[in-house]
Design an enzyme around this catalytic site. Sequence first.
Site, PDB file in Angstrom:
ATOM      1  CG  ASP A  32      -2.023   1.007   1.172  1.00 54.32           C
ATOM      2  OD1 ASP A  32      -2.149   1.690   0.138  1.00 54.32           O
ATOM      3  OD2 ASP A  32      -2.772   1.119   2.152  1.00 54.32           O
ATOM      4  CG  ASP A 126      -3.320   3.816  -3.504  1.00 57.31           C
ATOM      5  OD1 ASP A 126      -4.223   3.065  -3.887  1.00 57.31           O
ATOM      6  OD2 ASP A 126      -3.457   4.609  -2.555  1.00 57.31           O
ATOM      7  CD  GLU A 127      -5.510  -0.835  -1.297  1.00 58.97           C
ATOM      8  OE1 GLU A 127      -5.169  -1.616  -0.379  1.00 58.97           O
ATOM      9  OE2 GLU A 127      -6.497  -0.078  -1.225  1.00 58.97           O
TER      10      GLU A 127
END
Length: 380
Positions: A32, A126-127
């Site tokens: 993350d 983003d993860e």
Amino acid sequence: MVAREAEVEADDGIDRAGAARPTRQRKIIHVDMDAFYASVEQRDDPSLRGKPLAVGGSAQRGVVAAASYEARAFGVRSAMPSVTAKRRCPDLLFVKPRFDVYKAVSLQIREIFAEHTDIIEPLSLDEAYLDVTENKQGITSATAIAEAIRRRIREVTGLTASAGVSYNKFLAKLASDHRKPDGLFVVTPAMGAAFVETLPVGRFHGVGPATVAKMERLGIHTGADLKAQSLAFLQERFGKIGPYYYGISRGIDERPVRANRIRKSVGAENTFSADLYTPDEMREALGPIIDKVWRHCEGAGTRGRTVTLKVKYADFRQITRALSSAAPVGSRAEIERAAFRLIDDLPADPRGVRLLGVTLSALTNETMSAPPPAQFALPL
């Protein structure tokens, strides 16, 4: 703090009693990025570094899409109305999102993941989850792989990432949040169940605010409280999601990491503390919900052709209404127009509305620079 890695290693599939176990222990990493959008802006503009920053919105209107850690210290969070964020942090700076840049950085990060495994399940720009039980470089330690990925992300992008390592997806995601920002945490099989017991249910992925409130009304505040409930009780109170809650309260999650998962829809909803009775109240309440849906579409580069409105009344009866267009919806305003039209078409009803939701479906990954205006068909 990095917990002992030995117990995360794959073993020979034989338990201490000598019986064969049905499956090999998985090694899952959840990566993350730390305050991704805001960190990219601070990286590219040195004048923003160390300052409270909000991506999206403005001082007068809109919704915060992301907040830097400096802003989070004042209680500023994503999905918060900009006026509320500015009130909490008078020195808050607002910048416009640059999704083309975020997507480019995300592709760099994805390439780093692919150096180790092809079993990658992105959740957003983003993860992502990674299954490294078998990996391309033959590294036996999942923790070592997570450390290498975090180091490489910093070298290539100048950004920091947090990672969680565990034997299932649920615990890996919890672990990645445990030492944020720029942290790494491992939840081993020996500590999994006890780790869950200590946490408030609001920390659990898949347990939203409305469910948290319902659980607290039932006296369920922590993982230990959830574990104390029987499967029958959880199924009766929470329906088909009950077995999932039963499992995670014991550190059990059998979901595999799904590479190239195709998402069919994106939606958001909100349960209100006070019932809504007029179309104007409903239109106003839909604003933040639509913002959330559109932020995901922008971030993931997806568009959709069908807008669905979900309405749950005070007596828990629920209806849905939908509009479809020939061309993918190209802007937030088009989603709003469709949702507002669906509200206008609702029949008069004396029951108050306790929940509203908006979903965009029939998704495509094509991002159009100038799509034609959506022409919506009749409700489905």
